[in-house]
Design a protein around this motif. Structure first.
Motif, PDB file in Angstrom:
ATOM      1  N   ALA A  34       0.802  -1.221   0.000  1.00 16.17           N
ATOM      2  CA  ALA A  34       0.000   0.000   0.000  1.00 16.17           C
ATOM      3  C   ALA A  34       0.839   1.277   0.000  1.00 16.17           C
ATOM      4  O   ALA A  34       0.290   2.365  -0.044  1.00 16.17           O
ATOM      5  N   THR A  35       2.151   1.153   0.012  1.00 11.34           N
ATOM      6  CA  THR A  35       2.989   2.343   0.101  1.00 11.34           C
ATOM      7  C   THR A  35       3.140   3.032  -1.244  1.00 11.34           C
ATOM      8  O   THR A  35       3.032   2.420  -2.297  1.00 11.34           O
ATOM      9  N   LYS A  36       3.412   4.300  -1.208  1.00  4.41           N
ATOM     10  CA  LYS A  36       3.575   5.087  -2.431  1.00  4.41           C
ATOM     11  C   LYS A  36       4.738   4.603  -3.275  1.00  4.41           C
ATOM     12  O   LYS A  36       4.712   4.714  -4.488  1.00  4.41           O
ATOM     13  N   SER A  37       5.763   4.042  -2.648  1.00  4.90           N
ATOM     14  CA  SER A  37       6.910   3.564  -3.421  1.00  4.90           C
ATOM     15  C   SER A  37       6.528   2.383  -4.309  1.00  4.90           C
ATOM     16  O   SER A  37       7.168   2.130  -5.321  1.00  4.90           O
ATOM     17  N   VAL A  38       5.489   1.674  -3.958  1.00  5.77           N
ATOM     18  CA  VAL A  38       5.002   0.571  -4.789  1.00  5.77           C
ATOM     19  C   VAL A  38       3.901   1.061  -5.717  1.00  5.77           C
ATOM     20  O   VAL A  38       3.861   0.719  -6.889  1.00  5.77           O
ATOM     21  N   VAL A  39       3.007   1.876  -5.217  1.00  3.85           N
ATOM     22  CA  VAL A  39       1.873   2.354  -6.013  1.00  3.85           C
ATOM     23  C   VAL A  39       2.334   3.085  -7.261  1.00  3.85           C
ATOM     24  O   VAL A  39       1.841   2.842  -8.353  1.00  3.85           O
TER      25      VAL A  39
END
Length: 149
Positions: A34-39
């Protein structure tokens, strides 16, 4: 996207899947999904399929995973690889994966648990991590799920 099981299977996956991008770390928990680095990378327009092999290291928050999966309704397929082992959260996590796969048309469950139950020798003495042969079978499961129509 995975934890130590994926780390151990990286070589097999790279040898069999052209262009695969693997993001795996030992000890990783589902919250990283759910983190921005993955999104951000998943929103690049190039990603069509996603495999999430997490949940071995802790409890999966169903609401958080549900909200994150909803962001990826445009992906062709998301495979949630279920877990095998004797950790107290494993069965709960697998039930969450099943419920969410039933909810989203593009989400499927890769049934690692059934493979391990049918061939216990695929898991090492710690009861979680695949043996060398187990890593090959883990990779085969992922490839088979991505190959389904």
């Amino acid at each position: 996207l995975g934890d130590s099981l994926t780390v151990g299977s990286q070589k097999n996956l790279r040898n069999r899947l052209r262009g695969v991008v693997i993001d795996a770390e030992i000890g990783r928990q589902m919250e990283v999904f759910a983190t921005k680095s993955v999104v951000k990378p998943l929103s690049d327009g190039k990603t069509t399929n996603l495999v999430v092999a997490l949940g071995t290291n802790g409890v999966v928050d169903e609401n958080q995973l549900d909200e994150t999966l909803a962001l990826y309704s445009d992906l062709a397929r998301i495979v949630l690889v279920n877990n095998a082992g004797d950790k107290p959260w494993i069965e709960k996590n697998n039930a969450v994966f099943k419920r969410l796969a039933d909810k989203y048309e593009n989400v499927k469950v890769g049934d690692w648990k059934s493979i391990v139950e049918s061939k216990p020798s695929l898991i090492g003495s710690d009861g979680i991590h695949p043996t060398k042969r187990g890593s090959v079978e883990f990779s085969r499961l992922i490839i088979a799920e991505l190959s389904k129509p």
